[in-house]
Design an enzyme around this catalytic site. Structure first.
Site, PDB file in Angstrom:
ATOM      1  N   LYS A  97      42.589  32.812  45.793  1.00 39.30           N
ATOM      2  CA  LYS A  97      41.479  31.894  45.406  1.00 39.30           C
ATOM      3  C   LYS A  97      41.810  30.538  45.333  1.00 39.30           C
ATOM      4  O   LYS A  97      42.715  30.273  44.719  1.00 39.30           O
ATOM      5  CB  LYS A  97      40.861  32.629  44.040  1.00 39.30           C
ATOM      6  N   ASP A 131      45.381  47.059  35.349  1.00 40.21           N
ATOM      7  CA  ASP A 131      44.680  46.626  36.474  1.00 40.21           C
ATOM      8  C   ASP A 131      44.346  44.994  36.498  1.00 40.21           C
ATOM      9  O   ASP A 131      44.273  44.601  37.704  1.00 40.21           O
ATOM     10  CB  ASP A 131      43.102  47.369  36.328  1.00 40.21           C
ATOM     11  N   HIS A 163      46.577  39.762  37.663  1.00 36.53           N
ATOM     12  CA  HIS A 163      45.931  38.603  37.781  1.00 36.53           C
ATOM     13  C   HIS A 163      45.792  37.513  36.432  1.00 36.53           C
ATOM     14  O   HIS A 163      45.929  36.425  36.865  1.00 36.53           O
ATOM     15  CB  HIS A 163      44.341  39.050  38.089  1.00 36.53           C
ATOM     16  N   LYS A 175      35.535  45.237  31.898  1.00 32.40           N
ATOM     17  CA  LYS A 175      34.344  45.804  32.927  1.00 32.40           C
ATOM     18  C   LYS A 175      32.904  46.031  32.241  1.00 32.40           C
ATOM     19  O   LYS A 175      33.132  46.152  30.990  1.00 32.40           O
ATOM     20  CB  LYS A 175      34.637  46.995  33.388  1.00 32.40           C
ATOM     21  N   LYS A 211      48.656  45.965  45.015  1.00 29.12           N
ATOM     22  CA  LYS A 211      48.868  46.065  43.599  1.00 29.12           C
ATOM     23  C   LYS A 211      48.187  47.653  43.280  1.00 29.12           C
ATOM     24  O   LYS A 211      47.291  47.868  44.223  1.00 29.12           O
ATOM     25  CB  LYS A 211      48.156  45.015  42.593  1.00 29.12           C
ATOM     26  N   GLU A 223      33.761  41.038  34.013  1.00 30.66           N
ATOM     27  CA  GLU A 223      33.297  41.628  35.270  1.00 30.66           C
ATOM     28  C   GLU A 223      31.888  42.407  34.867  1.00 30.66           C
ATOM     29  O   GLU A 223      31.840  42.815  33.636  1.00 30.66           O
ATOM     30  CB  GLU A 223      34.221  42.746  36.002  1.00 30.66           C
ATOM     31  N   ARG A 229      43.925  59.269  57.594  1.00 33.21           N
ATOM     32  CA  ARG A 229      43.921  60.632  58.038  1.00 33.21           C
ATOM     33  C   ARG A 229      42.598  61.060  59.025  1.00 33.21           C
ATOM     34  O   ARG A 229      42.691  61.962  59.710  1.00 33.21           O
ATOM     35  CB  ARG A 229      43.908  61.362  56.594  1.00 33.21           C
ATOM     36  N   ASP A 258      48.548  39.660  45.489  1.00 38.10           N
ATOM     37  CA  ASP A 258      47.667  39.423  44.128  1.00 38.10           C
ATOM     38  C   ASP A 258      46.638  38.633  44.548  1.00 38.10           C
ATOM     39  O   ASP A 258      46.656  37.228  44.705  1.00 38.10           O
ATOM     40  CB  ASP A 258      48.412  38.837  42.903  1.00 38.10           C
ATOM     41  N   HIS A 259      45.384  38.976  44.890  1.00 44.16           N
ATOM     42  CA  HIS A 259      44.658  38.402  45.513  1.00 44.16           C
ATOM     43  C   HIS A 259      43.983  37.357  44.611  1.00 44.16           C
ATOM     44  O   HIS A 259      43.283  36.360  45.414  1.00 44.16           O
ATOM     45  CB  HIS A 259      43.197  39.230  45.953  1.00 44.16           C
TER      46      HIS A 259
HETATM   47  C1  BG6 Z   1      41.107  44.022  41.402  1.00 40.28           C
HETATM   48  C2  BG6 Z   1      41.061  45.265  40.315  1.00 40.28           C
HETATM   49  O1  BG6 Z   1      42.742  43.844  41.430  1.00 40.28           O
HETATM   50  O2  BG6 Z   1      40.388  43.114  41.037  1.00 40.28           O
HETATM   51  C3  BG6 Z   1      39.231  45.638  40.022  1.00 40.28           C
HETATM   52  O3  BG6 Z   1      41.695  46.172  40.664  1.00 40.28           O
HETATM   53  C4  BG6 Z   1      38.774  44.396  39.844  1.00 40.28           C
HETATM   54  O4  BG6 Z   1      39.350  46.433  39.065  1.00 40.28           O
HETATM   55  C5  BG6 Z   1      39.186  43.133  40.674  1.00 40.28           C
HETATM   56  O5  BG6 Z   1      37.099  44.628  39.997  1.00 40.28           O
HETATM   57  C6  BG6 Z   1      38.417  41.856  40.566  1.00 40.28           C
HETATM   58  O6  BG6 Z   1      38.625  41.036  41.516  1.00 40.28           O
HETATM   59  P1  BG6 Z   1      37.708  39.829  41.755  1.00 40.28           P
HETATM   60  O7  BG6 Z   1      38.045  38.964  42.740  1.00 40.28           O
HETATM   61  O8  BG6 Z   1      36.113  40.436  41.859  1.00 40.28           O
HETATM   62  O9  BG6 Z   1      37.521  38.934  40.421  1.00 40.28           O
END
Ligand code: BG6
Length: 546
Positions: A229, A282, A287, A386, A195, A263, A82, A224-225
């Site tokens: 890894k 989340d 994950h 977290k 996601k 985390e 935007r 899904d990142h």
């Molecule tokens: C994300 C979550 O998908 O993954 C975040 O939305 C989280 O809340 C993050 O912090 C963690 O990713 P990584 O790669 O730092 O473990």
């Protein structure tokens, strides 16, 4: 990357898993990273280009692909959002993001000078048809000189989930992303969906229905990142390529599995999103579910995208549905003020965008059982939170203790047992693998039992030590895979739905049954609430403190 087990046929090229060849000597040579093929020529359109994800992860990842010469000559990136911005202002923004990124090593001026000319920006409201007309005109102008088959388009939905549907509808109706019948059709149009994929099972089903009404599955990349890894990809390779582990990868030898994603960060500026998500949506539904699936699944007979995903789906579908007892022992909690790395931090309820009486859990611990022959009776404990004591993601496989310990061997109190062997697949940090086992502590001679002491020691493999290189950030791997057309590391519709089948009942139970004495809290900087310790104590186990 190279195929692990077999060269893909032409039909399979779009769907085959690619992994690096294993080094043939130890220690491996420093140059053991196998070069990857580069992406197809394409326009990468990032919707949400001024958002947090684009700035922190996506721009640095694409720049790093450029630095590694993994982008095609005809590659361009179009950011769209935007905010008003010229192409030049956008280039300055991207440069700042690249320079600030901790995930990539070193800024290279020569790479940048070539890269910046591939960056463009468009202002647009993605809920309005006019945005897509502007985008179409710009794409046509940029694609003018290309051969038709090179005018591929990759659309990245790095936007809040509530506008996924509108964007998908517009992409289709505007003709910007036509449905293509086969993975081999050129030019291709692909869509990356961030996601969370749905808010619950019903919304995930309806989003899948919508997206599949416009596109074929091979065009859809649900990201899904965690799957990008290196160590997550290594789970399957580790199991498949080491003959000594797979035979003991079952209930006969494994007592339980602990999957931890802890985390130290809080919700930062994402309070508004997190209030509606909570830790299960989340982290668990995606994950942690992926980590569990890769650990528990049967090995496919070939490393092909659909075969790998078939096995993951079967594993997730074998998870026993929650019973009332399992609901009751599942732990939820929220971080209270505390200290992280010696500095005071506020609690979740004091974070921006968070309600002062919020009941959103930032920590959860659950026990899942898998009802199949391999895993019957082996608990999988999953926890994530977290603001915990340490940033660590790992899968710890704990083995049964020895059936019989030679009398007096430990030299300890009567009844004391040796510790179990534990295999730890470390996802982050210090990505690698540790095997914990018992050894005779130096000192007394064997004949002098019961003076013999047994100590616990670690055998360790760390990626950076073994391969001499830092690993590619997950987003880099995944964006490149999309440009190549390799869907192995992306979740298929049935996989997402299977995950929701597991977590949805828990979320519903929690919503309907708030804890009678308030939501438990844990101090920031701790290992979570005491209730989580009891979850394992009841079964005779204890959480690792990695
Ligand atoms: C994300 C979550 O998908 O993954 C975040 O939305 C989280 O809340 C993050 O912090 C963690 O990713 P990584 O790669 O730092 O473990």
């Amino acid at each position: 990357m190279r195929p692990l087990l077999a060269e893909p046929t032409e039909e399979e090229i779009d769907m085959s898993i690619h992994v690096k060849a294993a080094p043939s000597q130890f220690p491996p040579p420093m140059t053991s990273m196998t070069p990857r093929e580069h992406g197809d020529p394409c326009s990468l359109v990032i919707f949400g280009a001024t958002g947090d994800l684009a700035k922190r992860k996506l721009f640095p990842a694409v720049y790093h692909l450029a630095k590694g010469r993994l982008l095609a000559h005809d590659f361009r990136l179009i950011g769209m959002d935007r905010a008003a911005m010229t192409d030049d202002e956008f280039r300055i923004l991207v440069k700042k993001c690249v320079e600030a990124s901790e995930e990539i090593s070193g800024f290279d001026q020569a790479t940048w000078e070539d890269f910046e000319h591939r960056l463009y920006y468009l202002q647009g409201d993605l809920t309005q048809t006019s945005a897509y007309t502007t985008l179409r005109d710009r794409l046509h102008a940029l694609e003018e000189k290309l051969e038709a088959r090179s005018a591929n388009r990759l659309f990245y939905l790095s936007v809040p989930p509530f506008i996924f549907r509108e964007i998908i509808d517009h992409l289709s109706s505007s003709g910007l992303a036509p449905r293509t019948e086969s993975p081999k059709t050129r030019p291709w149009a692909r869509i990356i969906i961030e996601k969370p994929f749905g808010h619950n099972l019903a919304s995930a089903l309806s989003l899948n229905q919508l997206v599949l009404s416009h596109f074929n599955e091979h065009q859809i990349y649900r990201i899904d990142h965690y799957l990008g890894k290196e160590t997550v990809q290594n789970i399957l390779v580790f199991r498949a390529a080491n003959a000594i582990f797979e035979p003991i990868w079952n209930r006969n030898h494994i007592s339980h599995v602990q999957i931890t994603a802890a985390e130290t960060v809080g919700v930062e500026s994402r309070g508004n999103y997190y209030e509606h998500a909570g830790v299960v949506r989340d982290m668990f539904q995606n994950h942690l579910m992926q980590l569990l699936a890769l650990t528990a699944m049967e090995l496919p007979h070939q490393m092909k995208a659909n075969l790998v995903r078939d096995e993951k789906v079967k594993a997730i579908r074998s998870i026993r549905p929650f019973t009332l007892g399992a609901f009751q022992e599942a732990v939820r909690a929220q971080y209270a003020p505390g200290e992280i790395k010696g500095k005071p931090v506020q609690g979740y309820r004091q974070e921006p965008g968070v309600a002062a009486d919020s009941m959103t859990p930032t920590y959860a611990a659950i026990k899942l059982m898998i009802d199949n022959g391999r895993w019957r009776g082996v608990p999988f404990y999953l926890r994530s939170g977290k603001r915990m004591a340490k940033r660590v993601t790992e899968i710890a496989i704990e083995f049964h203790k020895p059936a019989y310990l030679i009398d007096g061997l430990t030299g300890l109190e009567p009844g004391t047992e040796v510790e179990s062997n534990v295999l730890v697949l470390r996802v982050q940090p210090n990505d690698g693998v540790t095997l914990r086992f018992s050894a005779k502590a130096p000192g007394a001679a064997l004949a002098l039992t019961p003076e013999i002491e047994v100590a616990t020691v670690d055998m360790d493999f760390t990626y950076t030590e073994a391969f001499g290189q830092t690993l590619s950030p997950a987003y880099e791997t995944l964006i490149l895979d999309c440009m190549i057309g390799d869907a192995t590391l992306f979740t298929r519709s049935d996989e997402v739905e299977a995950g929701w089948h597991v977590t949805d009942p828990l979320l519903e139970y929690w919503a309907a049954n708030p804890p009678a004495s308030g939501l438990p809290t844990y101090p920031s900087g701790s290992w979570g609430p005491e209730e989580a310790d009891r979850l394992l104590e009841k079964d005779g186990f204890a959480w690792r403190k990695p």
